[in-house]
Design an enzyme around this catalytic site. Structure first.
Site, PDB file in Angstrom:
ATOM      1  N   LYS A  17      -8.789  -1.874  -4.141  1.00 51.49           N
ATOM      2  CA  LYS A  17      -7.693  -1.648  -3.198  1.00 51.49           C
ATOM      3  C   LYS A  17      -7.771  -2.721  -2.139  1.00 51.49           C
ATOM      4  CE  LYS A  17      -4.384   1.408  -2.612  1.00 51.49           C
ATOM      5  NZ  LYS A  17      -3.672   2.126  -3.674  1.00 51.49           N
TER       6      LYS A  17
HETATM    7  P1  NAD Z   1       6.387   4.052   0.892  1.00 55.36           P
HETATM    8  O1  NAD Z   1       5.958   3.191   2.017  1.00 55.36           O
HETATM    9  O2  NAD Z   1       7.466   3.601  -0.036  1.00 55.36           O
HETATM   10  O3  NAD Z   1       6.855   5.508   1.441  1.00 55.36           O
HETATM   11  C1  NAD Z   1       6.095   6.307   2.292  1.00 55.36           C
HETATM   12  C2  NAD Z   1       6.986   7.466   2.777  1.00 55.36           C
HETATM   13  O4  NAD Z   1       6.198   8.383   3.525  1.00 55.36           O
HETATM   14  C3  NAD Z   1       8.126   7.013   3.697  1.00 55.36           C
HETATM   15  O5  NAD Z   1       9.267   7.817   3.423  1.00 55.36           O
HETATM   16  C4  NAD Z   1       7.580   7.327   5.087  1.00 55.36           C
HETATM   17  O6  NAD Z   1       8.618   7.553   6.036  1.00 55.36           O
HETATM   18  C5  NAD Z   1       6.835   8.606   4.784  1.00 55.36           C
HETATM   19  N1  NAD Z   1       5.799   8.941   5.752  1.00 55.36           N
HETATM   20  C6  NAD Z   1       4.845   8.149   6.293  1.00 55.36           C
HETATM   21  N2  NAD Z   1       4.078   8.865   7.123  1.00 55.36           N
HETATM   22  C7  NAD Z   1       4.543  10.150   7.078  1.00 55.36           C
HETATM   23  C8  NAD Z   1       4.171  11.361   7.696  1.00 55.36           C
HETATM   24  N3  NAD Z   1       3.141  11.410   8.541  1.00 55.36           N
HETATM   25  N4  NAD Z   1       4.872  12.474   7.394  1.00 55.36           N
HETATM   26  C9  NAD Z   1       5.913  12.443   6.540  1.00 55.36           C
HETATM   27  N5  NAD Z   1       6.322  11.314   5.926  1.00 55.36           N
HETATM   28  C10 NAD Z   1       5.644  10.193   6.197  1.00 55.36           C
HETATM   29  O7  NAD Z   1       5.041   4.376   0.081  1.00 55.36           O
HETATM   30  P2  NAD Z   1       4.910   4.899  -1.410  1.00 55.36           P
HETATM   31  O8  NAD Z   1       4.719   3.740  -2.289  1.00 55.36           O
HETATM   32  O9  NAD Z   1       5.976   5.894  -1.687  1.00 55.36           O
HETATM   33  O10 NAD Z   1       3.484   5.627  -1.328  1.00 55.36           O
HETATM   34  C11 NAD Z   1       3.343   6.946  -0.835  1.00 55.36           C
HETATM   35  C12 NAD Z   1       1.982   7.473  -1.227  1.00 55.36           C
HETATM   36  O11 NAD Z   1       1.859   7.447  -2.651  1.00 55.36           O
HETATM   37  C13 NAD Z   1       0.779   6.683  -0.710  1.00 55.36           C
HETATM   38  O12 NAD Z   1      -0.289   7.577  -0.499  1.00 55.36           O
HETATM   39  C14 NAD Z   1       0.438   5.771  -1.873  1.00 55.36           C
HETATM   40  O13 NAD Z   1      -0.927   5.358  -1.848  1.00 55.36           O
HETATM   41  C15 NAD Z   1       0.703   6.709  -3.021  1.00 55.36           C
HETATM   42  N6  NAD Z   1       0.941   6.077  -4.314  1.00 55.36           N
HETATM   43  C16 NAD Z   1       1.912   5.144  -4.470  1.00 55.36           C
HETATM   44  C17 NAD Z   1       2.151   4.607  -5.725  1.00 55.36           C
HETATM   45  C18 NAD Z   1       3.272   3.638  -5.978  1.00 55.36           C
HETATM   46  O14 NAD Z   1       3.503   3.314  -7.151  1.00 55.36           O
HETATM   47  N7  NAD Z   1       4.004   3.191  -4.985  1.00 55.36           N
HETATM   48  C19 NAD Z   1       1.362   4.998  -6.822  1.00 55.36           C
HETATM   49  C20 NAD Z   1       0.386   5.965  -6.626  1.00 55.36           C
HETATM   50  C21 NAD Z   1       0.188   6.510  -5.375  1.00 55.36           C
END
Ligand code: NAD
Length: 423
Positions: A111
Site C-alpha cells: 500500500k
Molecule cells: P472515494 O474517495 O472514491 O470515496 C470515498 C467516499 O467516502 C466519498 O463519498 C466520501 O465523501 C466518503 N467519506 C469519507 N469520509 C467519510 C465519513 N467519515 N463518513 C461518511 N462518508 C465519508 O474512495 P473509494 O475508492 O470509494 O474507497 C472507499 C473505501 O473502499 C476505502 O476504504 C478504500 O480503501 C476501500 N476500497 C476501495 C477499492 C477501490 O477499488 N476503489 C477497493 C477496495 C477497497
C-alpha cells in the site's frame, strides 16, 4: 451520541494484527512463520518536494509499504489523504496480502500513501506530486515487483501519471506497472465497477443463506465514492431497495427507497452535496445512518466506523464491508454475538483487486477482454471465494472474518514453506 473508542482500538495496524493473531492461533501456525508474516517486507518513506502553483516549494511525506512478495508481485493502492500515517499504510498493506490470498490471485500485498489533502491541491499540483512520488519509488515499482492502483483520493488519471512517469524512466511504455488505469492506456473494462460488483456478488450469495430475495432487502450505504456509489447502483439495478446513503457531507434516509441513478447524477453529474438531493428523504449524519434498521449494511467510506462503542446499535442481518477496516477488532465479538453475518473486507471488497489482476494479465498479454468476459470471471472468483470462506467457517466453527484470514494465511504460509527462507 456514541462514546469515543480508545486510541488503541482505533489503531488500524493493531486491528489488523489482532485479526491475524486470532486466525494464526486457530491455524496453529508455526512460531517462525508467524513472525515472518506479522511484519512487512519493506517500508519506504519519501519526502516529496513539489513546486506549488504560486511558485513556493512544499515537501510532502509519502510511504510505500510492501508487506509480502511470497505469492507474487506486491499489489496495493495509493491513498492521498491528510489522515495517512505509516501505521495505516502498514495495516492496509497487510490486508492486501490477505485479500489477494483469499481470492487466490498471485500477488502479495502493498500500500502507498501521501499525507496531503487532494481537495486543496490543483490538478497540476497533484500531477507534480504524483510524478515525483513515482520517480522516487521507481526502482521498487514494476509489473514484476509492485503494482499500485487507485484508493481514497486517487483515480484513473493519477494512475495514468504513475504509468507515464515510470515508463519515461524505463524509456518504453510499461502499462502493467499500475492497474485502475483509463481503458485507452491499458485499463480493463469492468475495473471501475469491480469493487462494487464483487460486493453485490457476495451479498447475493449471503442472501441465499437467509432465503431472501434482493427485493426483500433494505440497504444502507455509507460512503458514496467509487465503491459506495457503484455498489448502490448495481444493488439498485438488481432490485435491492437502498433506504440510506451518506458521504462526508452527511446522509439521507428514506424508507421508501432512494432513486440511486438520480442521486448519482446529483452528486457526480451536477456536483451537488449528497444531503441536499431534492426529495431524497430525511437528513441524517454520515455516521448515524449506520445504525438505522436495514437488512444489508454497507460501510464503504473509511476505517473505524463500527467500534466497541457503537456496534451494539448496528441493526442489520448482513454487514458487507466495502471499505477497508470499517469495523474495529474490538467490535467483531459484539457483531458475532448479535448474529450479524459479516462479509469481511478482505473478501467483500476483493472484486477490485481481482479485476486489477485481470488488468495486469491483459496488459502482459497485450490482449484485452470484453466486459462480460471480465464480469463473468469476476463472478466465478467471488462466488468460489465466498464458498471457500464459508467452508472454513463451518469446519472450524469460527466467524467469517477469522475464516477468511485462516484461508489466506494458510495459502501464504504454504507458499512460504515451499520457497523456504533465503539466506
Ligand atoms: P472515494 O474517495 O472514491 O470515496 C470515498 C467516499 O467516502 C466519498 O463519498 C466520501 O465523501 C466518503 N467519506 C469519507 N469520509 C467519510 C465519513 N467519515 N463518513 C461518511 N462518508 C465519508 O474512495 P473509494 O475508492 O470509494 O474507497 C472507499 C473505501 O473502499 C476505502 O476504504 C478504500 O480503501 C476501500 N476500497 C476501495 C477499492 C477501490 O477499488 N476503489 C477497493 C477496495 C477497497
Amino acid at each position: 451520541m456514541t462514546a469515543i473508542a480508545t486510541h488503541e482500538e482505533l489503531n488500524v495496524y493493531e486491528s489488523a494484527e489482532a485479526r491475524f493473531e486470532i486466525a494464526a492461533k486457530q491455524l496453529g501456525l508455526e512460531e517462525g512463520l508467524y513472525r515472518f508474516l506479522k511484519y512487512p517486507n519493506k517500508e519506504i518513506t519519501v519526502y516529496i518536494p513539489v513546486v506549488m502553483d504560486d511558485g513556493h516549494i512544499e515537501v510532502f511525506i509519502g510511504y510505500r509499504v510492501q508487506h509480502s512478495l511470497v505469492r507474487g508481485p506486491c499489489k496495493g493502492g495509493i491513498r492521498y489523504s491528510p489522515n495517512v500515517s505509516i501505521d495505516e499504510v502498514r495495516a492496509l498493506a497487510s490486508w492486501m496480502t490477505w485479500k489477494c490470498a483469499v481470492v487466490d490471485i498471485p500477488f502479495g500485498g502493498a500500500k502507498g500513501g501521501i499525507i496531503c489533502d487532494p481537495e486543496k491541491l490543483s490538478r497540476a499540483e497533484i500531477e507534480r506530486l504524483t510524478r515525483r512520488y513515482t520517480a522516487e519509488l521507481s526502482e521498487w515499482l514494476g509489473p514484476e515487483k509492485d503494482v499500485p492502483a487507485p484508493d481514497l483520493g486517487t483515480d484513473p488519471q493519477v494512475m495514468a501519471w504513475v504509468m507515464d512517469t515510470y515508463s519515461m524512466h524505463l524509456r518504453h511504455t510499461v502499462t502493467g506497472v499500475v492497474t485502475g488505469k483509463p481503458i485507452d492506456i491499458g485499463g480493463s473494462r469492468g475495473r471501475r465497477e469491480a469493487t462494487g460488483r464483487g460486493m453485490l456478488i457476495t451479498c447475493n450469495k449471503a442472501l441465499e443463506r437467509f432465503h431472501l430475495k434482493p427485493s426483500d432487502c433494505r440497504v444502507i450505504v455509507q460512503g458514496f465514492g467509487n465503491v459506495g456509489s457503484i455498489a448502490a447502483q448495481l444493488m439498485h439495478e438488481t432490485g435491492y431497495k437502498i433506504i440510506g446513503a451518506s458521504d462526508i457531507h452527511g446522509g439521507l434516509y428514506n424508507e421508501k427507497g432512494i432513486d440511486i441513478p438520480k442521486l448519482i447524477d446529483w452528486v457526480y453529474g451536477q456536483h451537488k452535496p449528497l444531503p441536499d438531493f431534492p426529495g431524497g428523504g430525511e437528513r441524517a449524519s454520515s455516521q448515524d445512518i449506520l445504525f438505522r434498521s436495514c437488512d444489508v449494511l454497507v460501510p464503504a467510506a473509511v476505517e473505524n466506523q463500527i467500534t466497541s462503542q457503537n456496534a451494539h446499535q448496528v441493526d442489520c442481518k448482513i454487514l458487507c464491508e466495502g471499505a477497508n477496516g470499517p469495523t474495529t477488532a474490538y467490535a467483531d465479538a459484539i457483531l458475532q454475538e448479535k448474529g450479524v453475518f459479516v462479509l469481511p473486507d478482505i473478501l467483500a471488497n476483493a472484486g477490485g483487486v481481482t479485476v486489477s489482476y485481470f488488468e495486469w494479465v491483459q496488459d502482459r498479454q497485450g490482449f484485452f477482454w470484453r466486459e462480460n468476459e471480465v464480469n463473468n470471471r469476476l463472478k466465478d472468483v467471488m462466488e468460489h471465494s465466498f464458498d471457500e470462506v464459508v467452508q472454513v467457517r463451518e469446519t472450524h466453527k469460527v466467524n467469517n472474518r477469522t475464516a477468511a484470514y485462516m484461508l489466506a494465511i494458510r495459502r501464504v504460509a504454504s507458499a512460504l514453506r515451499l520457497r523456504g527462507i533465503y539466506a
